[in-house]
Design an enzyme around this catalytic site. Structure first.
Site: not given
Lengths: 164, 164, 164, 164, 164, 164
Positions: F18, F42, F91, F129
């Protein structure tokens, strides 16, 4: 268990990505045969002999790696060598598709030889022999893409082509 | 060279596709450790003990295959076992992406363990444990997807769930 | 030749993309059965009856389209209906992978039913029932994504949920 | 409903994968026109007449399949024939991308002709005319890839080329 | 902040898809340099001068867009121009893979130039210069694919080739 | 030209990937608004306030980067902020598909806001993450994946969860 692996390719020229796969293969297989394809067609800069010479110098320190070349069907060659696996590097989706098709076809043609894959290291994922030739021919730097000895040969080849 | 391979998975339940990879791995590595993941979360039908029991029966004839289980990071487990490679089956693009990310991450966390891939046999490319469970729970036939002994366990499990 | 096609889906709610596939299917097959899946799990807003009611109103003008619902394995349902093909819309790579797996599995389970695909029209390639629900629940405009009658039902549903 | 389908391709030579698609199309469409592309460029071994002759012999038993050829834009040809659908086989991601682009373009050029897709059977997913030619030219076995009559023609062609 | 963007391509010929990217780039960057690649190889119809002339007429109303050409490595050119970003349009998976490799390579060769991507508008996702040439050469309509002035030049070129 | 960019995400927690995108965006846009999504569902570990606090500390040295949060539709937020572009990192393939769908949808909902993409740096391509949280919760090392300050917060969070 004595597992023999064939690592086929055009290696025109060998890159740091190829050497990464050779190094990693040499750690898990008893014998690794790097096999230079003689019957590739387009945009070839180096003769099979030149490619084999470069690979021999680059793998000199590995006791279980040898350099050879082949013509014809890969599976016939692998079977002749008594190989148990064909080693391939995977970089990206387009690689994946082609390799998938080839692996199934090879399995069909010679069920005793299995294809196994290693992911190309992240640092090498954008490197290919063709990109090395393209960048070098435009005068770009290829120091991070090939070992010094290959760099020298590539520059020599460009010099020769310019004169021709 | 004695190469130790870990073949991790949830095996919930084992399918003919898993057995294909185990069979092929056992031919090229000295020792193959099939490692049942204990920390999977959702839609699990079988306990780790049940999955290990099924795998043990299915691989009984292989002298170099053993069944184990692990919790936590795969690379830590692989390192503890002295493994040289982590074996993975590749089926399709979505597999490829996820496996690519995992392979790089594992390499980063434990550089001495390398991930190698085998393409799932064409006959097995559409089979997964989840599809087996989905088809079986709707009363479909799973005879071509799992060995007879797994079929029996799956049907028993469905019976039990129905009563519950 | 009288070819019967089943077009299965959750249709929660029907979008302009679904209607495009229904319209195009109705031109090439003698009879098109739009089959609402009863056994979907998560994030469902409409009951099967509500989804069927919307679809019936939206396809009223087609003489060879009928609305039905099913539970259990799609191939069992298709076989019961005497269907020759299962119709599916393809939007993108991830669709492709999943559909590929399903098509092979269905072929295996019922060899007389074949899966055929239509590419979703370019204008509809970014539309899905889930995106409609997500945008609507944040107060965004869905006029280009669903027919007016579906829009009304979606807004009613949001109103109800807010009060609950 | 009388639906006419055009199945276009180079068929240089026809493979068992092509025949699978022809067989399955013949079951769901009233009339299937297998259309040999005359304007393909590179690596062509067989003349359009030779390809059509092979296809005619291979589809002799189908009463609703006919063999033809075309030059120019596929959609113009399909429209001339009064076709409702263009039939395509899908094998893999790279196929998918190209076919996606073509389907949209064809829809744009002739909105009354729709492209529909069938997934190539799993057994045929690694087979292509180019792979047949590559394997045969290296002396590999192509018995599982093409029907016997095509095999004979391929070997004759190789014989001729060797003498030339 | 004054950000300079280079938008490189072959533009052989420019399409409505290219113009969409130019238009959108001109709104977010201070200066957009459309850079015609001189060293492309195969299937070129227009000279660099012809391509630049078309682009100049098509972008006449943009005050911050200029037309140029380059030979050699793109990153060298971008650096010479003092560019901060290289602008690329993304259409599909195969684009993605190639662009990904190029972006990493360019970053490596010139870390001060970054590659940024815009998704091609959905209406343009099936359009490419090659498809324009293919359709036009078979007498198909290209009105929706290129601006009127490009259409005229394409038809002129076809006329000339026919006579040659 | 003053171009305002919004860089949205969940940042739960922020990773070195990031920060790479933030750094590169800050060089080409006049103002970069890092926008923490409040409505993710979630597997969230950090509150929006905690995520914003970490991001603020990490971007303290950038004069043209600010941290904010949003709820609801991203395009509504971007329009409110007067943003010209939404910045996204790419990505891999699965990213690509999802982002493609979102970019088209956003364009439809707010035509004045354009989505632009930067390829994640090769070193960061396997980092997310979720992977940070997964590795950390199994006791793995995350030093190369997140800045030291984030590492501390992640370990604190794990400590707290253990006690709970």
């Amino acid at each position: 268990m004595r597992t023999i692996a064939v690592y086929p390719g055009s290696f025109d020229p060998p890159t740091v990505g190829h050497l990464d796969i050779i190094d990693r293969s040499s750690r898990v297989y008893s014998r690794v045969i790097v096999a230079v394809a003689r019957n590739i067609r387009k945009n070839v800069w180096f003769t099979p002999a030149e490619r084999m010479a470069m690979l021999r110098k680059l793998t000199r320190t590995y006791t279980n790696v040898e350099i050879d070349s082949f013509r014809g069907l890969l599976v016939d060659y692998a079977r002749d060598k008594g190989a148990h696996v064909v080693m391939r590097g995977l970089r990206a989706i387009s690689d994946f598709e082609y390799e998938f098709q080839m692996a199934h076809m090879n399995k069909k043609l010679a069920s005793e030889v299995d294809t196994v894959f290693m992911m190309t290291g992240e640092r090498y994922s954008y490197i290919s022999s063709n990109i090395v030739k393209e960048i070098a021919s435009f005068g770009g730097k290829i120091d991070d893409l090939v070992p010094p000895l290959v760099k020298k040969e590539v520059l020599k080849k460009i010099e020769k082509r310019r004169k021709a």
